[in-house]
Design a protein around this motif. Structure first.
Motif, short mmCIF file in Angstrom:
data_model
loop_
_atom_site.label_atom_id
_atom_site.label_comp_id
_atom_site.label_asym_id
_atom_site.label_seq_id
_atom_site.Cartn_x
_atom_site.Cartn_y
_atom_site.Cartn_z
N SER A 166 0.63 -1.17 0.11
CA SER A 166 0.03 -0.05 -0.16
C SER A 166 0.81 1.26 -0.17
CB SER A 166 -1.12 0.06 1.03
OG SER A 166 -1.54 1.23 1.39
N GLU A 167 1.89 1.18 0.78
CA GLU A 167 2.93 2.55 0.81
C GLU A 167 3.68 2.81 -0.50
OE1 GLU A 167 2.62 2.81 5.68
OE2 GLU A 167 4.54 2.04 4.89
N ALA A 168 3.89 1.43 -0.91
CA ALA A 168 4.76 1.45 -2.13
C ALA A 168 3.67 2.47 -3.34
CB ALA A 168 4.93 0.17 -2.82
N LYS A 169 2.47 2.09 -3.36
CA LYS A 169 1.43 2.77 -4.30
C LYS A 169 1.62 4.36 -3.75
CE LYS A 169 -1.40 -1.25 -5.35
NZ LYS A 169 -2.77 -1.76 -4.90
N TYR A 205 10.43 -0.50 -1.18
CA TYR A 205 11.50 -0.24 -2.51
C TYR A 205 11.24 -1.23 -3.38
CZ TYR A 205 15.66 0.53 -4.56
OH TYR A 205 16.88 0.96 -5.82
N LYS A 206 11.09 -2.67 -2.98
CA LYS A 206 10.78 -3.64 -4.02
C LYS A 206 9.45 -3.51 -4.71
CE LYS A 206 9.39 -7.65 -2.60
NZ LYS A 206 8.95 -8.84 -1.90
N ASN A 214 9.59 1.34 -12.55
CA ASN A 214 10.86 1.89 -12.54
C ASN A 214 11.03 1.71 -11.07
OD1 ASN A 214 11.05 2.88 -15.31
ND2 ASN A 214 9.83 4.43 -14.57
N SER A 215 12.35 1.87 -10.72
CA SER A 215 12.89 1.99 -9.26
C SER A 215 12.61 3.49 -8.81
CB SER A 215 14.39 1.76 -9.25
OG SER A 215 14.93 2.92 -9.71
N ILE A 216 12.53 3.54 -7.72
CA ILE A 216 12.31 4.93 -7.12
C ILE A 216 13.26 6.03 -7.63
CG2 ILE A 216 13.28 4.70 -4.81
CD1 ILE A 216 11.02 6.02 -3.59
N HIS A 217 14.33 5.48 -7.60
CA HIS A 217 15.78 6.30 -8.01
C HIS A 217 15.42 6.66 -9.50
CE1 HIS A 217 17.64 3.52 -5.04
NE2 HIS A 217 17.94 4.66 -4.46
N GLU A 218 15.05 5.87 -10.24
CA GLU A 218 14.91 6.42 -11.73
C GLU A 218 13.60 7.44 -11.66
OE1 GLU A 218 15.80 2.17 -14.27
OE2 GLU A 218 14.08 2.23 -13.01
N ASP A 219 12.65 7.17 -10.98
CA ASP A 219 11.53 8.14 -10.95
C ASP A 219 11.76 9.41 -10.45
OD1 ASP A 219 9.89 6.67 -12.28
OD2 ASP A 219 8.47 5.78 -10.77
N LYS A 228 15.87 11.62 -2.77
CA LYS A 228 16.65 10.53 -3.37
C LYS A 228 17.69 9.93 -2.70
CE LYS A 228 18.28 9.45 -8.04
NZ LYS A 228 18.58 10.14 -9.42
N GLU A 229 18.48 10.85 -1.91
CA GLU A 229 19.53 10.32 -0.99
C GLU A 229 19.05 9.73 0.26
OE1 GLU A 229 21.87 13.93 -0.32
OE2 GLU A 229 23.08 13.36 -2.15
N THR A 230 17.72 10.33 0.60
CA THR A 230 17.02 9.67 1.82
C THR A 230 16.65 8.24 1.50
OG1 THR A 230 16.31 11.90 2.83
CG2 THR A 230 15.08 9.77 3.31
N VAL A 231 16.28 7.97 0.48
CA VAL A 231 15.69 6.65 0.04
C VAL A 231 16.83 5.88 -0.26
CG1 VAL A 231 14.68 5.19 -1.88
CG2 VAL A 231 13.43 7.45 -1.13
N GLU A 232 17.92 6.07 -0.65
CA GLU A 232 19.25 5.27 -0.93
C GLU A 232 19.95 5.03 0.53
OE1 GLU A 232 21.61 8.02 -3.35
OE2 GLU A 232 21.18 7.00 -5.17
N CYS A 233 20.01 5.93 1.24
CA CYS A 233 20.42 5.74 2.72
C CYS A 233 19.56 4.67 3.58
CB CYS A 233 20.40 7.18 3.59
SG CYS A 233 21.78 8.35 2.79
#
Length: 312
Positions: A166-169, A205-206, A214-219, A228-233
């Protein structure tokens, strides 16, 4: 001068080659130093009177290079909580170009480590990290960063799969509609990234890629750098640290980016350096040790290599 090239190289890169400077510059005669000045236009310039003098900009840069070793040693000797507190304070003083360091510390430390840094900040600066971040940051990233430094996440293995889907959406919709509202200011995005466990966020993330394609980094684009860096970390920290290290050693790195080399190695040497080295090799096709030996100099180089090659 017998080793003019070696002397010029001693001044070039990250840190300085103290041994080479002593050996080549310390033993030089006046005519050798005259030749050195003429052959290194990147260091010395001639004014309208044909007077040879240091390039002032170069002198300012060299001051930073001479203290890299000292700064690395001082940071390494600190208690990790004090170190993180001081890194946050420095990032706030440096301004928006350094705010990513705050997110890095908030998202890559354990709940207890972040709490410890917050306690250290109280002792060192008679203020809380939360109030300083809220007071000094005025851009769109303020709410997210305040929430991240205030977090105390669950660190167990349990993940609610339905909630993650749900949170991915929710994240995908917020990012896709970024032209209407900046996702970094979206309350649900902030809630998910600042309260959910890292295990949960890796599942989010998956599922994000399944939802978005797309991955979240790509979007996320360049304008969403803090997000973006928050998600990566939170989700791919070893890849994040590898990229910070590689950027720090690029030939055209900004002075703030160069600090990432010391910061990452000193703060991660006791934690997950083995995994970072593996990821660095995977991403860039060269060992981290070899890259440091190519790009850094002198005692600074030797100290960093010692930190990443020692047995933990």
């Amino acid at each position: 001068m017998a080793n003019l090239e070696a002397l010029a190289k001693a001044f070039t890169g990250l840190g300085v080659d103290e041994k080479s400077l002593i050996e080549n510059l310390g033993k030089s005669h006046p005519e050798h130093r005259t030749l050195f000045r003429k052959k290194t236009p990147q260091l010395f310039i001639e004014d309208e009177r044909s007077f040879e003098r240091w390039n002032d900009h170069c002198v300012r840069l060299l001051k930073h290079e001479f203290v890299r070793f000292k700064n690395a040693l001082v940071l390494w000797a600190m208690h990790p909580w004090e170190r993180d507190a001081r890194l946050v304070k420095e990032a706030l003083k440096k301004g928006p170009q350094s705010y990513g360091v705050i997110g890095e510390i908030a998202c890559t430390r354990s709940s207890e480590e972040l709490l410890g840094a917050r306690k250290a900040y109280h002792s060192l600066f008679d203020q809380s990290i939360e109030e300083d971040v809220a007071t000094h940051i005025h851009g769109s990233e303020r709410k997210l960063l305040v929430a991240l430094v205030s977090a105390y996440r669950y660190e167990g293995p349990k993940v609610k799969e339905d909630a993650a889907k749900s949170e991915a959406k929710i994240l995908a919709n917020a990012i896709k509609n970024g032209n209407k509202k900046n996702p970094i200011e979206d309350e649900e995005v902030i809630r998910i990234l600042s309260t959910r466990s890292k295990a949960h966020l890796k599942v989010v993330y998956k599922h994000y890629k399944e939802v978005s394609g797309n991955s979240i980094h790509e979007d996320l684009d360049a304008s969403d750098l803090i997000l973006k860096e928050t998600v990566e970390c939170l989700c791919t920290p070893h890849a994040y640290f590898s990229k910070v290290l590689d950027e720090a050693m690029s030939s055209d790195a900004h002075k703030n980016s160069k600090k990432g080399l010391t910061r990452v190695i000193v703060t991660r040497a006791d934690v997950d350096m083995k995994e970072i080295k593996e990821e660095y090799m995977n991403l860039f096709g060269v060992s981290l040790s070899k890259k440091i030996e190519e790009k850094a100099n002198g005692n600074y180089r030797d100290f960093l290599v010692t930190l990443i090659t020692r047995d933990n």
